[in-house]
Design an enzyme around this catalytic site. Structure first.
Site, mmCIF file in Angstrom:
data_model
loop_
_atom_site.group_PDB
_atom_site.id
_atom_site.type_symbol
_atom_site.label_atom_id
_atom_site.label_comp_id
_atom_site.label_asym_id
_atom_site.label_seq_id
_atom_site.Cartn_x
_atom_site.Cartn_y
_atom_site.Cartn_z
ATOM 1 N N GLU A 1 41.616 41.970 30.900
ATOM 2 C CA GLU A 1 41.879 40.943 31.911
ATOM 3 C C GLU A 1 42.162 39.613 31.225
ATOM 4 O O GLU A 1 41.462 39.214 30.289
ATOM 5 C CB GLU A 1 40.687 40.793 32.857
ATOM 6 N N ASP B 1 42.343 38.542 39.709
ATOM 7 C CA ASP B 1 42.016 38.709 41.117
ATOM 8 C C ASP B 1 42.749 37.660 41.949
ATOM 9 O O ASP B 1 43.612 36.942 41.448
ATOM 10 C CB ASP B 1 40.504 38.627 41.335
ATOM 11 N N TYR C 1 31.150 32.982 38.510
ATOM 12 C CA TYR C 1 31.193 31.780 37.683
ATOM 13 C C TYR C 1 29.927 30.967 37.923
ATOM 14 O O TYR C 1 29.974 29.847 38.413
ATOM 15 C CB TYR C 1 32.455 30.965 37.980
#
Length: 645
Positions: free
Chosen positions: A481, A86, A235
């Site tokens: 990812e 991202d 996170y």
């Protein structure tokens, strides 16, 4: 039926032999170019750069981006790294990435230099620390995020085209973030050692920032995701801030030899969890094993002084980590059928690379100190055995696995082509500068069934599941990812392997035969992801000192069975008991694998499962239960971590 001639039979037999040889090379003792893998791993960080790219930028499909970051907040926050696929700059994983890159250089910089990669590795560290200096404009202010995941995930855009929010978020005395500030302090302290010999003025500046951040983190205590709430879903700080405070103190002692920081590390081991937490998972959130290995290093190097007893307790937990990873502990890290350590489906390889670094470093510390083998419950783990296990994990990543797939992009013949990464999946702005909007990115690029137009060279993707299965699909973000913190620990391991022709001594070559002669009981301790046999429903697990029985007992029983649609279903009741006579278990984390049905009585967390919120602690002698239903043998349930207070 046509007659098959002798020549045809011979040709067929030779083809079978050739195929068998190919399979052996793909999944077995394959030879790998660790120096090449190291070069690619470092190169990946250039693809993750935010800010104004330099003239010597080697990943040429990228261009400058985020050039106004921080402007709305009146501060310059240009630079740093995008964490994964991202376009958000998350401070906590970025700082961990820089800490681990720095540690890799400090331990294996000579090997990096021999491979011609030391300068590139140092440049990768400096790209991060330059940003941290900007993000710390005042002693008690630290910017911890630019952009937010919610708006970013609504767009599929190249970073050069970003139209999403670039709001910056910070921690300060009124909005504390001890974990974020502590990790950033650790990163800057570790990096200061990296630059001490070549750039002393810069190294001193990093130390000034590191000391200020540590004081800020310790004085104003709190979890950063309570202040920067937009980070919580991406996170979140599940382990709290105790590990980061100890981690920062350990790195500041390593950087300064100031006994104040060693006193802090020794004096706060119990209250902050460093000597209480035994856990077999290390990553951007949970730093305890890293702290424990560093503390053990100080002890083994004779630097403990009057704190030898406290550091010995850290070391016991470090050796618990080692034993658990190599399969010689009371409770071991599960492995896939192909031999990969397995923790979770979503980006499992982050834990494989981070554990591989800690194992490598600890084996080398033990050898250098003359300490030799690590004493584990299932037998001694010699340093060369630990290194051989590490090599098996690295080789698995590089292609020695049942799929014969390299999980490092660009390495080997077969590797992921549809990496979940905005910049790599959309045509380079250098090739086609036409603006790509949020929704155009999704409609024209995200769903394409072809490989990405840009190679994310060197990236370590999330990797396969517990059965070694992997789907190379762009929307399979759990597996395809990549992330900076996947690569950072691997730099040191690859350098170690490249610098010593695989890092193995002659005595390692004999272990193929010794494994065949190993007693069955010892082999049983080599962990697997298989559930316990029905005839042995009782499973004990837990993490304590090496020679102390675990205080946590896990017992599974079948309480009901029934048939439905020609299948037999079982209701399993799992009782978790604290057998300690005096101490309370807190922050209990459980791992559950081979679960094929519904589960009640546990809350799902980022790292496995935790007891319900109404049960924050398990007092001595107390138990709690949870249940699950599935048409199969019992799931595998184990303890991944706890505090004993």
């Amino acid at each position: 039926m046509a007659k098959i001639g002798g020549a045809h039979v011979a040709a067929t037999f030779l083809a079978i032999l050739a195929l068998a040889s190919m399979v052996k090379l793909a999944f077995g003792a394959g030879r790998h170019d660790y120096a090449m893998a190291l070069r690619k791993s470092i190169l990946y960080f250039e693809a993750q750069r935010s800010g104004a790219l330099p003239p010597d930028q080697r990943v040429t499909w990228r261009a400058s981006s985020g050039l106004f970051d921080g402007k709305a907040n009146g501060v310059d926050l240009v630079g740093g790294y995008y964490d994964a696929g991202d376009n958000v700059k998350f401070g906590l994983p970025m700082a961990f990435t820089v800490t681990m890159m720095s540690w890799s250089i400090l331990e294996y910089g000579k090997q990096m230099a021999a491979a011609g990669e030391l300068r590139n590795a140092m440049d990768a560290v400096k790209w991060g620390t330059d940003y941290f200096i900007k993000a710390h404009p005042e002693p008690e202010v630290l910017y911890g995020e630019v952009g937010d995941g919610d708006t970013d995930h609504s767009c599929w855009q190249r970073p050069e085209d970003m139209t999403t929010s670039r709001q910056a978020f910070r921690v300060d005395p009124q909005h504390p973030g001890s974990d974020l500030a502590g990790e950033t302090a650790a990163a800057m302290a570790a990096a200061s050692i990296v630059f001490r010999g070549t750039y002393p003025g810069y190294a001193n500046l990093l130390l000034v920032h590191s000391k200020q951040l540590f004081e800020f983190a310790d004085t104003y205590r709190g979890k950063y995701d309570a202040s920067i709430t937009v980070a919580r879903n991406y996170y979140g700080s599940f382990s709290g801030y105790g590990d980061e405070l100890l981690w920062a103190a350990a790195w500041l002692f390593e950087a300064t030899e100031d006994r104040f920081y060693l006193d802090y590390l020794a004096g706060n081991g119990d209250s902050l969890g460093g000597t209480g937490w035994s856990i077999n998972q290390f990553g951007w959130d949970v730093k305890y094993p890293g702290v424990q290995v560093l503390a053990a290093k100080f002890l083994l190097q004779g630097r403990a002084g009057e704190h030898a007893a406290a550091l010995q307790r850290y070391r016991q937990n470090a050796e618990f980590f080692v034993c658990s990873c190599v399969g010689k502990g009371d409770v071991n890290v599960p492995r896939t059928p192909g031999g990969m350590m397995y923790h979770q489906r979503w980006n499992n390889l982050q834990f494989v690379t981070s554990a591989s670094f800690l194992l490598t470093a600890y084996a080398d510390y033990a050898t250098a100190s003359g300490r030799g083998a690590v004493r584990c419950p299932a037998g001694a783990a010699q340093p060369f055995e630990i290194l051989k296990f590490v090599k098996s994990q690295v080789n698995y990543i590089l292609g020695d696995n049942p799929r014969a797939t390299s999980y490092m992009v660009g390495y080997g013949a077969s590797y992921p082509r549809q990496v979940h990464h905005r910049g790599a999946s959309i045509v380079s702005v250098k090739k086609d500068p036409s603006f790509v909007s949020c929704q155009e990115g999704y409609s024209s690029w995200y769903g394409r069934q072809a490989g990405n137009p840009n190679l994310l060279d060197g990236a370590i993707v999330g990797g396969p599941d517990e059965y070694d299965d992997f789907a190379d699909e762009r929307d399979n973000y759990e597996q395809t990812e990549a992330a900076t913190y996947n690569n950072a620990p691997l730099l040191g391991v690859l350098a170690r392997l490249a610098g010593s022709c695989g890092g193995l001594k002659e005595e390692e070559e004999e272990d193929d035969q010794s494994l065949q002669d190993e007693p069955a009981a010892a082999l049983a301790n080599r962990t697997s992801s298989l559930p316990p046999a029905p005839a042995q429903p009782r499973h004990r697990g837990g993490y304590g000192a090496r020679h102390t029985p675990s205080p946590i007992e896990i017992e599974q029983n079948v309480t009901r069975t029934w048939a439905m649609r020609r299948r037999t279903y079982y209701r399993y009741s799992v009782t978790v008991t604290n057998r300690s006579r005096r101490k309370t278990v807190r922050e209990l984390h459980l791992g559950v694998s081979e679960l094929r049905g519904r589960l009640w009585g546990l809350d799902e967390a980022r790292y496995g499962y935790v007891p319900p919120k109404w049960l924050p602690a398990l007092r001595p002698g107390r138990s709690f239960r949870f249940v699950y239903v599935q048409p199969a043998q019992p799931a595998n349930v184990w303890v991944t971590g706890y505090k004993l207070v």
